[in-house]
Scaffold this motif. Structure first.
Motif, mmCIF file in Angstrom:
data_model
loop_
_atom_site.group_PDB
_atom_site.id
_atom_site.type_symbol
_atom_site.label_atom_id
_atom_site.label_comp_id
_atom_site.label_asym_id
_atom_site.label_seq_id
_atom_site.Cartn_x
_atom_site.Cartn_y
_atom_site.Cartn_z
ATOM 1 N N TRP A 177 44.422 37.984 36.652
ATOM 2 C CA TRP A 177 45.159 36.811 37.119
ATOM 3 C C TRP A 177 46.404 37.215 37.905
ATOM 4 O O TRP A 177 46.676 36.681 38.976
ATOM 5 C CB TRP A 177 45.544 35.927 35.932
ATOM 6 C CG TRP A 177 46.305 34.714 36.346
ATOM 7 C CD1 TRP A 177 47.663 34.552 36.325
ATOM 8 C CD2 TRP A 177 45.770 33.512 36.879
ATOM 9 N NE1 TRP A 177 47.992 33.313 36.799
ATOM 10 C CE2 TRP A 177 46.850 32.654 37.151
ATOM 11 C CE3 TRP A 177 44.470 33.070 37.152
ATOM 12 C CZ2 TRP A 177 46.681 31.383 37.687
ATOM 13 C CZ3 TRP A 177 44.316 31.801 37.678
ATOM 14 C CH2 TRP A 177 45.405 30.977 37.939
ATOM 15 N N MET A 178 47.166 38.168 37.381
ATOM 16 C CA MET A 178 48.450 38.528 37.981
ATOM 17 C C MET A 178 48.317 39.453 39.192
ATOM 18 O O MET A 178 49.118 39.367 40.118
ATOM 19 C CB MET A 178 49.349 39.200 36.944
ATOM 20 C CG MET A 178 49.672 38.336 35.741
ATOM 21 S SD MET A 178 50.547 36.830 36.165
ATOM 22 C CE MET A 178 52.108 37.503 36.659
ATOM 23 N N GLN A 179 47.341 40.347 39.174
ATOM 24 C CA GLN A 179 47.301 41.404 40.176
ATOM 25 C C GLN A 179 46.169 41.297 41.192
ATOM 26 O O GLN A 179 46.365 41.635 42.355
ATOM 27 C CB GLN A 179 47.176 42.768 39.483
ATOM 28 C CG GLN A 179 48.283 43.082 38.518
ATOM 29 C CD GLN A 179 49.621 43.267 39.199
ATOM 30 O OE1 GLN A 179 49.697 43.767 40.315
ATOM 31 N NE2 GLN A 179 50.675 42.829 38.550
ATOM 32 N N PHE A 180 44.972 40.892 40.731
ATOM 33 C CA PHE A 180 43.801 41.067 41.590
ATOM 34 C C PHE A 180 43.269 39.790 42.211
ATOM 35 O O PHE A 180 42.850 39.794 43.358
ATOM 36 C CB PHE A 180 42.656 41.727 40.815
ATOM 37 C CG PHE A 180 43.060 42.988 40.108
ATOM 38 C CD1 PHE A 180 43.882 43.918 40.710
ATOM 39 C CD2 PHE A 180 42.611 43.245 38.840
ATOM 40 C CE1 PHE A 180 44.255 45.075 40.056
ATOM 41 C CE2 PHE A 180 42.966 44.406 38.172
ATOM 42 C CZ PHE A 180 43.797 45.324 38.780
ATOM 43 N N ALA A 181 43.222 38.716 41.439
ATOM 44 C CA ALA A 181 42.618 37.483 41.931
ATOM 45 C C ALA A 181 43.481 36.886 43.038
ATOM 46 O O ALA A 181 44.671 36.678 42.857
ATOM 47 C CB ALA A 181 42.441 36.483 40.790
ATOM 48 N N LEU A 182 42.882 36.630 44.179
ATOM 49 C CA LEU A 182 43.605 36.082 45.312
ATOM 50 C C LEU A 182 43.376 34.591 45.425
ATOM 51 O O LEU A 182 42.301 34.097 45.087
ATOM 52 C CB LEU A 182 43.122 36.746 46.606
ATOM 53 C CG LEU A 182 43.415 38.232 46.752
ATOM 54 C CD1 LEU A 182 42.825 38.729 48.063
ATOM 55 C CD2 LEU A 182 44.899 38.502 46.703
ATOM 56 N N PRO A 183 44.362 33.858 45.935
ATOM 57 C CA PRO A 183 44.143 32.432 46.178
ATOM 58 C C PRO A 183 43.022 32.241 47.201
ATOM 59 O O PRO A 183 42.920 32.985 48.163
ATOM 60 C CB PRO A 183 45.478 31.951 46.739
ATOM 61 C CG PRO A 183 46.483 32.955 46.277
ATOM 62 C CD PRO A 183 45.733 34.268 46.230
ATOM 63 N N ALA A 184 42.212 31.234 46.967
ATOM 64 C CA ALA A 184 41.114 30.912 47.888
ATOM 65 C C ALA A 184 41.372 29.560 48.515
ATOM 66 O O ALA A 184 42.105 28.750 47.980
ATOM 67 C CB ALA A 184 39.801 30.872 47.097
ATOM 68 N N GLY A 185 40.760 29.336 49.646
ATOM 69 C CA GLY A 185 40.788 28.017 50.236
ATOM 70 C C GLY A 185 41.971 27.706 51.132
ATOM 71 O O GLY A 185 42.091 26.610 51.634
ATOM 72 N N ASP A 186 42.862 28.652 51.346
ATOM 73 C CA ASP A 186 43.949 28.420 52.284
ATOM 74 C C ASP A 186 43.763 29.342 53.485
ATOM 75 O O ASP A 186 42.967 30.275 53.432
ATOM 76 C CB ASP A 186 45.315 28.631 51.618
ATOM 77 C CG ASP A 186 45.567 30.074 51.214
ATOM 78 O OD1 ASP A 186 44.585 30.767 50.915
ATOM 79 O OD2 ASP A 186 46.726 30.493 51.183
ATOM 80 N N PRO A 187 44.460 29.104 54.609
ATOM 81 C CA PRO A 187 44.226 29.911 55.807
ATOM 82 C C PRO A 187 44.403 31.406 55.581
ATOM 83 O O PRO A 187 43.692 32.187 56.178
ATOM 84 C CB PRO A 187 45.266 29.378 56.799
ATOM 85 C CG PRO A 187 45.527 27.974 56.348
ATOM 86 C CD PRO A 187 45.380 28.009 54.841
#
Length: 192
Positions: A177-187
């Motif tokens: 959650w803190m380090q690897f997962a990136l936000p999706a769905g934005d430019p």
């Protein structure tokens, strides 16, 4: 839910390495923490057959007759099947679709993708044996952030990536959650 959309992480590994088990454990942990989690599974061995549903089911028969989409629904749940889906083998398109769906339906905090090892999604790899580590080194997977394996796997000591104990699900989930997962769905995010 984050304004930028759900975060996304992919879990990859060789067949029978424990990917599904790890994904289930991670989803259960995040669910207990109050997060809304969605999952996408890539079946690299799918042959277009009807193993998605019970053989001979009405919806399988509808698809065989030429329906481009079918839905099984009831009891507050639905399973959608698109028979001609150009995004079916495109992890980024599927994540973007789920992100749009999330905005329309009330929010998802995290999308966990099982598979799509060659996508640009941030990923963790499940390793069970020294052969798995050799496979991973040869595979040269893009956006590989970490590996997950057994606690007493001395052969992981030489891994080029951070190594997480498969039994420390809370610690792994926190780091993802803190380090690897990136936000999706934005430019600027994964789902673009």
């Amino acid at each position: 839910m984050r304004e930028t959309g759900p975060r996304v992480i992919s879990v990859v590994g060789r067949q029978n390495s424990g990917k599904t088990r790890l994904v289930r454990r991670m989803i259960a942990h995040w669910h207990r923490e109050g997060l809304r989690v969605a999952a996408i599974k890539h079946d690299a061995h799918a042959d277009g057959g009807d193993d998605w549903e019970k053989p001979g089911s009405d919806t399988a028969l509808f698809a065989q007759a030429g329906a481009v989409a079918t839905v099984v629904a009831g009891g507050g749940q639905s399973l959608w099947r698109w028979c001609e889906d150009p995004a079916a083998d495109d992890a980024m398109a599927l994540v973007a679709r789920m992100s749009r769906w999330s905005r329309e339906r009330g929010g998802i905090d995290l999308i966990v993708v099982e598979g799509f090892k060659h996508s640009l999604l941030p990923k963790v790899a499940v390793l069970r044996t020294p052969d798995d580590l050799a496979w991973l080194r040869d595979a040269r997977l893009p956006a590989l952030e970490a590996v997950v394996g057994p606690r007493r796997a001395a052969w992981l000591a030489g891994a080029e990536w951070p190594v997480y104990d498969e039994d420390d699900i809370p610690g792994l989930c926190r780091e993802v959650w803190m380090q690897f997962a990136l936000p999706a769905g934005d430019p600027g995010g994964v789902g673009g």
